[in-house]
Design a protein around this motif. Structure first.
Motif, short mmCIF file in Angstrom:
data_model
loop_
_atom_site.label_atom_id
_atom_site.label_comp_id
_atom_site.label_asym_id
_atom_site.label_seq_id
_atom_site.Cartn_x
_atom_site.Cartn_y
_atom_site.Cartn_z
N ILE A 66 -17.08 40.20 -23.27
CA ILE A 66 -16.94 39.87 -22.04
C ILE A 66 -16.92 38.19 -21.06
CG2 ILE A 66 -19.18 39.92 -20.38
CD1 ILE A 66 -20.14 42.24 -21.50
N LEU A 67 -17.51 37.10 -21.96
CA LEU A 67 -17.35 35.84 -21.53
C LEU A 67 -15.79 35.84 -21.54
CD1 LEU A 67 -19.80 34.04 -23.95
CD2 LEU A 67 -20.19 35.00 -21.39
N VAL A 68 -15.50 35.72 -22.33
CA VAL A 68 -13.38 35.70 -22.23
C VAL A 68 -12.60 36.36 -21.53
CG1 VAL A 68 -11.21 35.82 -23.61
CG2 VAL A 68 -13.75 35.22 -24.92
N ALA A 69 -12.84 37.78 -20.84
CA ALA A 69 -12.97 38.72 -20.03
C ALA A 69 -13.05 37.69 -18.54
CB ALA A 69 -13.22 39.94 -19.28
N MET A 126 -8.01 41.41 -17.42
CA MET A 126 -8.14 42.23 -17.10
C MET A 126 -8.43 42.67 -16.44
SD MET A 126 -9.40 42.52 -21.56
CE MET A 126 -10.23 41.15 -21.71
N PRO A 127 -7.81 42.44 -15.14
CA PRO A 127 -8.17 42.25 -13.92
C PRO A 127 -9.43 43.52 -13.79
CG PRO A 127 -5.95 42.84 -14.05
CD PRO A 127 -6.66 42.89 -15.12
N ASN A 128 -10.20 42.59 -13.36
CA ASN A 128 -11.47 43.69 -12.95
C ASN A 128 -12.10 44.52 -13.99
OD1 ASN A 128 -11.24 42.61 -9.99
ND2 ASN A 128 -9.89 44.32 -9.63
N ARG A 129 -12.31 44.64 -15.24
CA ARG A 129 -12.63 46.04 -16.14
C ARG A 129 -14.03 45.34 -16.01
NH1 ARG A 129 -12.03 50.26 -15.96
NH2 ARG A 129 -12.75 51.10 -18.19
N VAL A 130 -14.81 44.49 -17.10
CA VAL A 130 -15.73 43.79 -17.22
C VAL A 130 -16.00 44.34 -15.25
CG1 VAL A 130 -17.31 42.03 -17.57
CG2 VAL A 130 -15.34 42.40 -19.60
N ASP A 131 -16.26 43.74 -14.49
CA ASP A 131 -16.58 43.83 -13.08
C ASP A 131 -16.75 45.31 -12.84
OD1 ASP A 131 -16.44 41.27 -13.12
OD2 ASP A 131 -14.49 41.03 -11.24
#
Length: 400
Positions: free
Chosen positions: A207-210, A217-222
């Motif tokens: 998550i920190l890397v994203a 990875m556009p917007n994935r973690v968001d």
């Protein structure tokens, strides 16, 4: 027809439950496909029904073929298939597919036939068989955590790492099922705690890397965080659109339902024939239909546990639990999302939702379960024949 049924080996209740779920699925799929038909087709849902029929037909052909294979062959097949699924996952993630600006590389297209396939579902089945095989090898042995890192946990984390960027919910389900399986297989609890801690650290790092490199990875973690936040805060926002429509559908269904084919919310739910098909079932068939579907999956769970307890080998017991439990767990997650007990996950309802990959992998898993059950039946029949051959005088004396 009788000859066909005579060739069906294994637990008959599992066969019957799977068949009934498949037959039942035509009603909600036919009804809930109307919005997709009007948005992307000519308004006719018949084509979607035909596609669903062929998905089920191919799935049950696969189920039949797999259940005729002696289950011990799956030990070796899992070793051969594991590198293949890793390559498939790498190929899938390398495509870099985006949907509405979000990273969603989950499917690959099979050449010639043009059918899309979700590689993570095949990876889940293969990985769980592989884990069951390894646990069988170390059964009744004292092992250190260091000894299990490379042969057991390295393949698990490689597969999960390749699935995670595109599909967090599937990654979480697979990891949970692996933990349950190693627990059932007698893996030391202190080692399981270490693995769970390592998994949490790995997820945090990802998550920190994203967050640091959003272009990967556009917007994935968001998307993940917004779903969890919307679920936990209890407030209705635009992001809760699907859940809100699903709850309206369930409320409208009441006890007896609005009637088959009379759903209104199918016209507003974007995933009405797949992720939120349970809401459509309850809207049209009420709590009666909703509880009926739930009981069918619970019956499947009961029979899977029975087959596992009666299996003749440790591998048989573990592989049945490994591939069988995720089917029921996924079904419960799907139903829990529809009633807002879980955040939105994107998991389908096995054997009912439309979608070829889900149906095929469910049938593959059930085929393995039935293969184990069929072997138990063969052993019982063989023991009965040997008893009759060895004791003809006893049988005659009892008759007299």
């Amino acid at each position: 027809m009788s000859s066909v049924f005579s060739n069906l080996k294994g637990d008959k209740v599992i066969w019957a439950t799977a068949g009934l779920l498949a037959l039942f699925s035509f009603l909600p799929v036919y009804s809930s496909s109307s919005n997709i038909a009007y948005l992307y087709g000519d308004g006719s849902t018949f084509n979607y029904l035909v596609v669903h029929f062929f998905h089920l037909l191919l799935g049950f052909c696969l189920l039949y073929a797999i259940h005729r294979i002696p289950y011990h062959y799956f030990k070796g097949l899992s070793i051969l298939m594991l590198p293949i699924v890793v390559v498939l996952l790498i190929y899938t993630i390398a495509q870099g597919t985006t949907i509405d600006g979000s990273y969603a590389s989950r499917w690959i297209q099979i050449p010639v036939v043009g059918v899309t396939f979700q590689s993570s579902t095949l990876a889940a089945v293969v990985l769980l068989i592989y884990v069951a095989r390894y646990l069988t090898r170390i059964a009744d042995k004292e092992v250190t955590f260091k000894e299990t890192i490379l042969p057991l946990w390295m393949p698990v984390f490689v597969v999960l790492a390749l699935i995670l960027p595109a599909n967090f919910s599937t990654t979480a389900i697979i990891f949970t099922m692996v933990i349950v399986l190693v627990f059932l297989g007698g893996y030391p609890l202190r080692y399981i705690g270490i693995v769970m801690g390592a998994g949490l650290i790995a997820l945090t790092f990802f998550i920190l890397v994203a967050k640091a490199f959003p272009g990967l990875m556009p917007n994935r973690v968001d998307t993940w965080t917004s779903r969890i936040e919307n679920f936990s805060n209890g407030e209705d926002t635009e992001a809760d659109y699907q859940i809100e429509k699903a709850k309206i559908a369930i409320a409208r269904g009441g006890v007896a339902g609005a009637g088959i084919g009379k759903s209104v919310q199918r016209n507003f739910l974007p995933q009405s024939s797949s992720d939120f098909i349970y809401a459509i079932i309850v809207e049209e068939m009420g709590l009666i239909g909703g509880f009926g579907v739930m009981l069918a999956y619970l019956m499947l769970l009961f029979r899977i546990v029975i087959v596992a307890t009666k299996a003749d080998t440790i591998f048989g017991k573990l592989v049945v639990m490994g591939v069988g439990l995720p089917i029921v767990f996924q079904a419960l997650v799907n139903m829990a999302v529809a009633v807002e007990l879980f955040p939105v996950t994107g998991q389908t309802l096995p054997l009912i939702s439309s979608g070829g990959t889900s149906i095929w992998m469910t049938c593959l898993a059930l085929g393995i379960v039935l293969s184990v059950s069929a072997k138990r039946e063969e052993i019982k029949e063989s023991e009965a024949r040997e008893h009759e051959e060895e004791n003809p005088l006893d049988i005659l004396s009892e008759a007299i």
